[in-house]
Design an enzyme around this catalytic site. Structure first.
Site, PDB file in Angstrom:
ATOM      1  N   ASP A 147      -3.044   2.939   7.975  1.00  0.00           N
ATOM      2  CA  ASP A 147      -3.559   3.576   6.783  1.00  0.00           C
ATOM      3  C   ASP A 147      -4.283   2.477   5.983  1.00  0.00           C
ATOM      4  O   ASP A 147      -4.099   1.286   6.254  1.00  0.00           O
ATOM      5  CB  ASP A 147      -2.369   4.143   5.992  1.00  0.00           C
ATOM      6  CG  ASP A 147      -2.787   4.642   4.632  1.00  0.00           C
ATOM      7  OD1 ASP A 147      -3.739   5.444   4.564  1.00  0.00           O
ATOM      8  OD2 ASP A 147      -2.176   4.217   3.632  1.00  0.00           O
ATOM      9  N   ASP A 149      -5.492   2.579   1.997  1.00  0.00           N
ATOM     10  CA  ASP A 149      -5.103   2.344   0.597  1.00  0.00           C
ATOM     11  C   ASP A 149      -3.598   2.079   0.517  1.00  0.00           C
ATOM     12  O   ASP A 149      -2.791   2.841   1.045  1.00  0.00           O
ATOM     13  CB  ASP A 149      -5.453   3.576  -0.258  1.00  0.00           C
ATOM     14  CG  ASP A 149      -6.958   3.713  -0.453  1.00  0.00           C
ATOM     15  OD1 ASP A 149      -7.559   2.792  -1.036  1.00  0.00           O
ATOM     16  OD2 ASP A 149      -7.525   4.734  -0.013  1.00  0.00           O
ATOM     17  N   THR A 155      -7.539   6.899   7.566  1.00  0.00           N
ATOM     18  CA  THR A 155      -7.490   6.975   6.105  1.00  0.00           C
ATOM     19  C   THR A 155      -8.057   8.285   5.593  1.00  0.00           C
ATOM     20  O   THR A 155      -8.921   8.887   6.221  1.00  0.00           O
ATOM     21  CB  THR A 155      -8.287   5.801   5.476  1.00  0.00           C
ATOM     22  OG1 THR A 155      -8.306   5.962   4.059  1.00  0.00           O
ATOM     23  CG2 THR A 155      -9.728   5.764   5.971  1.00  0.00           C
ATOM     24  N   SER A 182      -9.616   8.232   2.868  1.00  0.00           N
ATOM     25  CA  SER A 182     -10.668   7.762   1.974  1.00  0.00           C
ATOM     26  C   SER A 182     -12.040   8.197   2.468  1.00  0.00           C
ATOM     27  O   SER A 182     -12.285   8.279   3.663  1.00  0.00           O
ATOM     28  CB  SER A 182     -10.621   6.231   1.888  1.00  0.00           C
ATOM     29  OG  SER A 182     -11.713   5.779   1.110  1.00  0.00           O
TER      30      SER A 182
HETATM   31 MG    MG Z   1      -1.966   4.718   1.764  1.00  0.00          MG
END
Ligand code: MG
Length: 246
Positions: A24, A26, A126, A128
């Site tokens: 992952d 963040d 992710t 993101s």
């Molecule tokens: Mg995270």
């Protein structure tokens, strides 16, 4: 602590033929979650919603749409239009981008270098959707990541806690669950990884209690990426031994 890692590996179904580690981003590779939490809190407040900063950590990994709708359902009893979600998400992204670039998480680079040296495949999974993600990753972690081994917000339909992102990561790498380890910091990320059938190491880099990660099925838990990096040598030895025992 050291002994317990080895003792636990067999009981918890440590991967049998480790080929890859799925990260992952963040809260694992970057110390970006405090900024995300503030940006979400402020953006939602601008649109009349209450999303406390600490709650953001509980939703970490969800798509923007899922997060907005969850709060809207709770507060107003209804979901919001796609246009409205896009509007809120843009405010959130703008607020996030006003912060300085997030710092790489201490310990992450040393762990990645160990994995690279061992010839393990390294993937990113992710939620993101930052466009400049790969550029930033290549700058902070040179020579580690490849675009074709990344799953981002642009690839997925459901996002975490659905297993979809991790299943997609395994597909991209031509991997089976027993060949992988996931490194996650978020409860929903741990949930997604376990639902995909992968051994999951949690790193508790945020304000949530360890229990929030363990309750979702984390197989091992470390207090930081540095602690995981420091323990990796021992974990590798346990892995090698286990493989030879089969
Ligand atoms: Mg995270």
């Amino acid at each position: 602590m050291q002994q317990s890692i080895i003792n636990n590996t067999k009981a918890q179904g440590f991967p049998q033929r480790l080929r890859a580690v799925l990260f992952d981003m963040d809260g694992v590779l970057y110390n970006s979650m405090p900024y995300h939490a503030i940006a979400w809190n402020k953006a939602m407040a601008q649109f009349g919603y209450d999303l406390p900063e600490e709650e953001v950590y509980m939703h970490e990994g969800r798509t923007g749409t899922s997060t907005v709708n969850l709060v809207s359902l709770r507060e107003h009893g209804t979901e919001v239009s796609e246009e409205r979600v896009a509007e809120i998400y843009k405010v959130k992204s703008d607020l996030f981008n006003q912060f300085p670039p997030a710092e790489p998480m201490p310990g992450a680079l040393s762990l990645l270098r160990q994995l690279k040296e061992q010839g393990l495949m390294i993937l990113i999974v992710t939620g993101s959707g930052q466009c400049s993600l790969l550029d930033k990753l290549n700058c902070d972690y040179p020579g580690i990541f490849r675009r074709e081994l990344m799953v981002t917000a642009f690839d997925v339909k459901y996002g975490k806690p659905n297993p979809e992102p991790y299943l997609m990561g395994m597909q991209k790498g031509g991997l089976q669950p027993h060949e992988c380890i996931v490194v996650e910091n978020a409860p929903l990320g741990v949930h997604a990884a376990k639902a995909a059938g992968i051994f999951t190491i949690a790193v508790n880099t945020g304000p949530l209690p360890d229990k929030a990660l363990l309750d979702e099925g984390a197989d091992l838990l470390f207090p930081s990426m540095q602690a995981l990096s420091d323990a990796w040598g021992e974990l590798s030895v346990a892995l090698d031994k286990q493989t030879k025992d089969i």
